[in-house]
Design a protein around this motif. Structure first.
Motif, short mmCIF file in Angstrom:
data_model
loop_
_atom_site.label_atom_id
_atom_site.label_comp_id
_atom_site.label_asym_id
_atom_site.label_seq_id
_atom_site.Cartn_x
_atom_site.Cartn_y
_atom_site.Cartn_z
N ASP A 185 0.82 -1.20 0.00
CA ASP A 185 0.00 0.00 0.00
C ASP A 185 0.87 1.27 0.00
N VAL A 186 0.38 2.26 -0.74
CA VAL A 186 1.16 3.48 -0.94
C VAL A 186 1.61 4.11 0.38
N SER A 187 0.71 4.13 1.36
CA SER A 187 1.07 4.82 2.61
C SER A 187 2.10 4.03 3.41
N LEU A 188 2.34 2.77 3.05
CA LEU A 188 3.28 1.94 3.81
C LEU A 188 4.62 1.78 3.09
N GLY B 212 -16.51 11.86 -26.22
CA GLY B 212 -17.42 12.53 -25.31
C GLY B 212 -17.89 11.61 -24.21
N LEU B 213 -17.00 11.21 -23.36
CA LEU B 213 -17.32 10.24 -22.33
C LEU B 213 -17.39 10.91 -20.96
N THR B 214 -17.98 10.18 -20.04
CA THR B 214 -17.84 10.52 -18.63
C THR B 214 -17.07 9.36 -18.02
N THR B 215 -15.92 9.65 -17.48
CA THR B 215 -15.00 8.57 -17.12
C THR B 215 -14.71 8.57 -15.63
N LEU B 216 -14.66 7.35 -15.07
CA LEU B 216 -14.26 7.18 -13.67
C LEU B 216 -13.04 6.28 -13.65
N VAL B 217 -11.96 6.75 -13.05
CA VAL B 217 -10.73 5.95 -12.97
C VAL B 217 -10.50 5.60 -11.51
N ILE B 218 -10.37 4.31 -11.23
CA ILE B 218 -10.12 3.85 -9.87
C ILE B 218 -8.65 3.46 -9.79
N THR B 219 -7.92 3.97 -8.82
CA THR B 219 -6.50 3.63 -8.76
C THR B 219 -5.94 3.81 -7.34
N HIS B 220 -4.80 3.18 -7.10
CA HIS B 220 -4.12 3.41 -5.84
C HIS B 220 -3.00 4.43 -6.03
#
Lengths: 336, 347, 302
Positions: A185-188, B212-220
Motif C-alpha cells: 500500500d502506498v502509505s506503507l 465525449g465520455l464521462t469517465t471514472l478511474v479507480i486507482t491506488h
C-alpha cells in the motif's frame, strides 16, 4: 564489494514446432557495488534487471562473464563451492504474499535458517530465539505479536518486513530488492524503503534496488549509482542525482518523462521526451537497440552499436552516439 | 475539454451510497455514505489503498456487487438511464456495455485465453443483440487502430499473443465498442511499465475527449490521477474523505489523509527527508471503526471529537472535505507542508 | 546456562502449535454436521475392523434351520445359505477389506508423493527418468495383471493384497504431485529457502509437503475407497480363491450362489455388504470435504 564483468545470459524459449528461440536477457553487463553502497537498476519489465538480481542471489546461472564476490572470482570455483558466496546476497521478492510459506508460522520461518546458522557458527539453541527476536525488532516488528502468527494474519507491509528479517538471518553482505514495494500500500511503502536505507547505515549491508520507479530508487540511495538497462544492455550509468537531473540517453529521458507529474504540486520538465511504447519488439540486426523507438536517431544509429563509455561532457557513462542533456523531470511548482 | 461532444456525455450522481459485506461478524460496510457527482464529459479519479472500498464503489456503478456484498442504500443516477441500483435482470445486463463500459482491473486476465479477441467481440455483440455484427467489427477495428494497434491483427490474436499494454487497449475497446458513454476503469495501469503507462494514460485522455465520455478511474496511484483526472476523490476506510479539482486537491490538500499520502510519496527532486511515512496501516473490512472518524488512528491532528463524532462533510467552493479539523477554520489552509512546496492554493 | 532454560520454551512453542492445530481441526469439523457424521462413520468402521472379529468365535455358528432367513431381531440382515448371521459376516469380514484399503492407501501415497516430489523438485534428468517409469506403470492394465497374478498367488493376507494394489496405484498420485511441485517450487518461499541454503530434505519436507498436505490427504482417503472397490470386485468376480470371508466373497455367493438378482430370498445377504461399502465411501467423502480447511491455516483459523 561485488563486481561483475561482461555478464551475459540467454534464455532458450521452447518455440513449439519451430524449435528453440533464443532470447538474450543480458548482453555483457558490467557493474560494481561497494560495501554498504546502493545501486539501482531501472528499466522496463523484460529488460533483464530481474535476471541480473537473480543471478547475483545464486538462483539463476549465467552464460559468460565474471562475478567477483569479496575478491573471490566465481570462475575459480566449482558450482557447488559458489553457493556459500552467493548466499551472501539475499533476494527480497516483489510479492510478500508468496514469499512466505502460508502453512508455517513466522517463528518456524525464521527458525530454519537460524538453526542452520547456529550450526555453522557453533551457537546454542538459545541464541536462535534471541536472534529471531532481535531481527524482528531490527525491522520494526513486535516479536511477541509476529512470531506465533501465520503470514495471512499480517499485512503486506509487515510481511515484507518479515521477508527482510529472514534475509538478514544469514548475515548477508547485500540485499537485492526486486520491486520490493510495488505490491505494498502506498502509505506503507516509504516505511519499507526507509527500513532498507536504515539497514545500509546500521549494518553496512549494500542494497541493489531493482525497480521501474526512479523516485523510490532515489530515496534508497541518494549517494548511490543508477544503472539504466534497456534490453539487456546498460545504456546509461552514473550518480543517482546526475542521471535524474541531466539524463543524456534518449531512453533514460523517455523513462523519466513517463513518470506522472503531480499537477498542482509540480510542473512538467521543460524538455519532456514523448516516449514511444515498444509495441513490436522485433530485433534489429545491427545498430543501437533503442533506435527503433528513438526520436533522435540518425543513419549511424541503425548501423553501428554504441557502447557504454564516458565522453568529455558528461559525468555519467552512456551508450549513445548523440548524447544531449535534457531536463525532463517535473520540477516543484513555484509557490505563488 | 471535450467541447464538441458534451451533449452526449451523461452525468452520474452517486448519492448516499452504502455497500455492505456479510461476514461472520455481521454485515460490515465496505462503502459508507458516499456522495459523488461525475459531471458530464469529465474524468474523475478515485484514489484509495487496499480496503478503501474503491473497487466496491466502481462495481456499484454497474450494480454488480457480488454476494456476500450488497448495496444497502443510496442511488446511482445516470442521465438517460435512471437509478442503476433499482435495475435488475435483463435491463441491467443490457446497461452494462451499452451505457456503462467497464475495464477490469488487470485487463490482462479478463480475456478468455481460448478465444481470439475477435470471437470474444462477437460473443459480446450477440449477447447484446447487435444486428450489425460486421459494423461492430469495423468499429472495434477503428478503435484499436485509433489506439495505435493493428486492429485486424489484434482481432485475430489470442490473449497470450498480446503484451500487457495491448491487452489493456483491448479491454478499453471492449468497454467502448457498444458505444457506452460512461466508462469505469479499474486500476488501468497496474502492472504496466512506466512508458506503457504513460501511453495508456494518454490514450484514455484522448479517447475520452474524442468520444465525449464521462469517465471514472479507480486507482491506488496518485500519479495516475494527477496525469489524467479533472476531479479527484480520495477514499479511506469506505468513506470519501476529500474531493475536488485535481490540481487544487494536490496543490493544497485539506484532509490529513490526503496530506499524509502525498507526503509519503518519494519524489524525483528536492530533499528526500521531506518524505514521511504514514504511521499505522490502512484498516481492513473488519477493523474499520464503526463510528467516529475512520482515519483517526493514523491522524497527526486528531482531537477528542474524532473518537465519536462523524466528521462533518464540508463543501468549500468546488471542494468537499470530511474532517473535524476543517470544520473550525472553514476556508483556512492547513499548516502541514506537502513535499517540496508548501501547500498553497493554485486556483 | 540459558540454553537449558530456553529449551523447554522452544518445546512448549511447538506443543502450543500442535494444540492449536487440533483445536483448529475440531473447529473445522464442527462447521458442518456432515463432517462429524463422516468422522463417526469412519470411526465406526475402524472400530469394526480392529475389534469386531473379537466378538465372534473363529467359526461363526450356523443355524441350519434358518437358511436365507429374512431379517429379524436375531438376524438384522438375515442369514446366508448356511444359516450364518449376515451381520456377523459383515463385521468379521471387514478386517481384511479395511486393512487392504489402509495398506494400499499408505503405499500409494508414500510412493506417489515421494516420487512426485522428488521428480518435481529435482527436475532435469531425474524428472525424465521417474516420469517415464510412471508413464510405463500407468499403461499397465490393473485388472488383467491381477487376474494373472491371482493364478499364482492366493492373496491370503490383506497386506499382500494391499501391497499389490498399492504398487499398481501410485502412478496417478505421482503425476499430480509432481505437477504441483513444479508450480510450487517457483513460489517465492521455496526460492527463498534455496537462497538461504536450506537443505533439500528441509525444502521438500517442511516447505513443499505442508502445502500439498490437503491434496495428499484427499488422495489417501480416496485410495482407500479405490482399494476397497478393487478387491471386492476381484472377489466378486470369483477370480481369487476365498479362504476367509469378506465382503467381496459375500457378494459373490449372494449373486452366483443365492441368485440374489433373480429371487428375493438372498437379497439381504447381497445388500448388507453393499451397504457397508456405500457407508464407508460416504464416510470418506464427507471427511474429504474438510481436508482443505484443515491444512490451510487461514481457513482453519477463521
Amino acid at each position: 564489494m561485488i563486481t561483475g564483468k561482461g555478464i551475459t545470459k540467454t534464455f532458450r524459449q521452447r518455440g513449439g514446432m519451430l524449435g528453440a528461440r533464443e532470447v538474450p536477457a543480458l548482453r555483457g553487463v558490467d557493474f560494481s557495488i561497494e560495501k554498504g553502497g546502493a545501486v539501482s537498476f531501472i528499466g522496463e519489465s523484460g529488460c533483464g534487471k530481474t535476471t541480473l538480481g537473480r543471478i547475483l542471489a545464486g538462483l539463476e546461472s549465467y552464460d559468460s562473464g565474471e562475478i567477483v564476490i569479496d575478491g573471490v572470482p566465481m570462475s575459480s570455483l566449482r558450482p557447488k563451492q559458489r553457493q556459500p558466496h552467493f548466499r551472501r546476497v539475499q533476494l527480497i521478492h516483489q510479492d510478500p504474499y508468496s514469499a512466505l510459506n502460508p502453512a508455517r508460522t513466522i517463528h518456524q520461518t525464521l527458525d530454519a535458517p537460524l538453526t542452520l546458522r547456529a550450526k555453522q557458527t557453533g551457537r546454542s539453541r538459545s541464541w536462535i530465539d534471541e536472534r529471531a527476536e532481535e531481527l524482528l525488532g531490527l525491522v520494526g516488528l513486535d516479536p511477541g505479536y509476529v512470531l506465533p502468527r501465520y503470514p495471512h494474519q499480517l499485512s503486506g507491509g509487515m510481511r515484507q518486513r518479515v521477508v527482510i528479517a529472514r534475509a538478514l538471518t544469514v548475515d548477508p553482505d547485500m540485499l537485492v530488492a526486486d520491486e520490493a514495494t510495488s505490491m505494498i500500500d502506498v502509505s506503507l511503502r516509504l516505511g519499507i524503503l526507509g527500513l532498507l536505507k536504515d539497514l545500509r547505515d546500521r549494518l553496512g549491508v549494500s542494497v541493489l534496488f531493482i525497480t521501474h520507479d526512479v523516485a523510490t530508487a532515489r530515496y534508497i540511495g541518494l549517494d548511490g549509482e543508477l544503472y539504466v538497462i534497456y534490453r539487456g544492455q546498460v545504456v546509461e550509468r552514473g550518480p543517482v542525482e546526475t542521471v535524474i537531473s541531466d539524463p543524456v540517453h534518449p531512453y533514460t529521458q523517455s523513462l523519466l518523462s513517463a513518470i506522472p507529474v503531480l499537477h498542482g504540486l509540480e510542473v512538467p520538465g521543460a524538455e519532456r521526451v514523448v516516449p514511444t511504447e515498444a509495441i513490436d519488439a522485433a530485433q534489429p540486426d545491427a545498430g543501437c537497440l533503442f533506435a527503433a523507438r528513438c526520436p533522435f536517431r540518425t543513419e549511424r544509429c541503425t548501423s553501428e552499436l554504441p557502447v557504454l563509455g564516458h565522453d568529455g561532457g558528461t559525468l555519467q557513462e552512456h551508450a549513445c552516439f548523440h548524447p544531449q542533456r535534457r531536463s525532463v523531470v517535473a520540477t516543484p511548482a513555484v509557490a505563488s | 475539454m471535450s467541447v464538441t461532444s458534451d451533449k452526449r456525455a451523461p452525468g452520474v450522481r452517486i448519492s448516499d451510497l452504502s455497500v455492505v459485506y456479510r461476514t461472520g461478524a455481521g454485515e460490515l460496510p465496505a462503502v459508507r455514505g458516499v456522495d459523488l457527482e461525475l459531471e458530464p464529459g469529465t474524468i474523475t479519479g478515485v484514489v484509495g489503498e487496499s480496503g478503501s472500498g474503491k473497487s466496491t464503489l466502481a462495481l456499484s456503478m454497474l450494480n454488480a456487487v457480488q454476494p456476500p456484498g450488497r448495496i444497502r442504500s443510496g442511488s446511482v443516477e445516470i442521465d438517460g438511464l435512471g437509478d442503476v441500483v433499482t435495475l435488475g435482470g435483463d435491463d441491467l445486463r443490457k446497461t452494462r456495455g451499452r451505457h456503462v463500459g467497464y475495464v477490469f482491473q488487470a485487463a490482462q486476465n479478463s480475456l478468455n485465453p481460448l478465444k481470439t479477441v475477435g470471437k470474444q467481440l462477437l460473443d459480446l455483440g450477440r449477447s447484446h443483440d447487435v444486428d450489425d455484427l460486421p459494423g461492430l467489427v469495423k468499429e472495434a477495428r477503428s478503435l484499436l487502430d485509433r489506439m495505435g494497434l493493428d486492429g485486424a491483427r489484434v482481432l485475430d490474436s489470442y490473449q497470450h499473443e498480446l503484451s500487457g499494454g495491448m491487452r489493456q487497449r483491448v479491454g478499453i475497446m471492449l468497454a467502448l465498442v457498444l458505444n457506452a458513454h460512461v466508462v469505469v476503469l479499474d486500476e488501468p495501469t497496474t502492472a504496466l511499465d512506466m512508458i506503457t503507462q504513460a501511453t495508456i494514460l494518454r490514450i484514455i485522455r484522448e479517447v475520452h475527449e474524442e468520444r465525449g465520455l464521462t469517465t471514472l478511474v479507480i486507482t491506488h496511484d496518485l500519479g495516475v490521477v494527477a496525469e489524467i483526472a479533472d476531479r479527484l476523490a480520495v477514499m479511506y476506510g469506505g468513506r470519501l474523505v476529500e474531493q475536488g479539482p485535481t490540481r487544487e486537491v494536490l496543490g493544497a490538500p485539506k484532509h490529513p489523509y490526503t496530506q499524509g499520502l502525498l507526503q509519503a510519496i518519494p519524489r524525483l527532486v528536492g530533499d528526500i527527508d521531506e518524505a514521511r511515512a504514514l504511521p499505522g496501516r490502512p484498516p481492513t473490512l473488519g477493523t474499520i471503526p464503526p463510528d467516529g472518524c475512520v482515519f483517526r488512528e493514523r491522524c497527526a491532528v486528531r482531537m477528542d471529537v474524532c473518537e465519536t463524532g462523524e466528521p462533518p462533510v464540508l463543501t468549500i467552493g468546488p471542494r468537499v472535505v470530511a474532517c473535524h479539523t476543517a470544520a473550525g477554520d472553514g476556508e483556512q489552509k492547513e499548516t502541514v507542508t506537502t513535499g517540496p512546496t508548501r501547500g498553497e492554493e493554485q486556483a | 546456562m540459558t540454553a537449558t532454560t530456553i529449551m523447554p520454551e522452544a518445546r512448549s512453542a511447538s506443543a502450543t502449535l500442535r494444540r492449536n492445530f487440533w483445536r483448529g481441526v475440531w473447529r473445522v469439523m464442527k462447521r458442518k454436521p456432515s463432517r462429524m457424521a463422516g468422522v463417526v462413520i469412519m470411526a465406526g468402521f475402524a472400530f469394526m475392523g480392529v475389534f469386531g472379529p473379537m466378538f465372534y468365535p473363529e467359526h461363526l455358528p450356523r443355524d441350519t434351520s434358518a437358511l436365507y432367513a429374512p431379517p429379524s431381531w436375531a438376524h438384522p440382515f438375515g442369514t446366508d445359505f448356511e444359516g450364518t448371521d449376515v451381520l456377523a459376516l459383515v463385521i468379521t469380514g471387514s478386517r481384511y477389506v479395511l486393512l487392504t484399503g489402509l495398506v494400499t492407501a499408505v503405499i500409494t501415497v508414500v510412493l506417489g508423493a515421494g516420487i512426485g516430489l522428488f521428480a518435481g523438485f529435482r527436475r532435469g534428468r531425474w524428472d525424465s527418468v521417474l516420469m517415464r517409469i510412471t508413464d510405463m506403470k500407468l499403461t499397465i492394465p490393473g485388472l488383467p495383471l491381477m487376474l494373472v497374478l491371482s493364478t499364482i498367488w492366493k492373496f491370503t493376507s490383506a497386506i499382500e493384497m494391499g501391497l499389490v494394489l498399492g504398487l499398481l496405484g501410485w502412478g496417478g498420485v505421482a503425476r499430480a504431485v509432481r505437477s504441483q511441485t513444479l508450480s510450487l517450487r517457483e513460489r517465492g518461499f521455496v526460492e527463498a529457502a534455496r537462497g538461504l541454503g536450506l537443505s533439500t530434505p528441509h525444502i521438500i519436507g517442511r516447505e513443499l509437503l505442508p502445502s500439498m498436505a490437503p491434496y495428499i490427504a484427499m488422495n489417501m482417503l480416496i485410495a482407500v475407497t479405490g482399494a476397497v472397490y478393487a478387491q471386492v470386485g476381484l472377489f466378486f468376480l470369483g477370480v481369487l480363491p476365498f479362504e476367509a470371508n469378506n465382503w467381496g466373497v459375500m457378494l459373490n455367493l449372494a449373486v452366483f450362489g443365492g441368485g440374489a438378482l433373480t429371487t428375493t430370498a438372498a437379497l439381504p445377504y447381497l445388500l448388507a455388504p453393499l451397504l457397508a461399502i456405500l457407508l464407508l465411501t460416504l464416510g470418506i467423502v464427507l471427511v474429504v470435504d474438510a481436508m482443505d480447511e484443515i491444512f490451510n491455516p487461514r481457513l482453519r483459523e477463521e
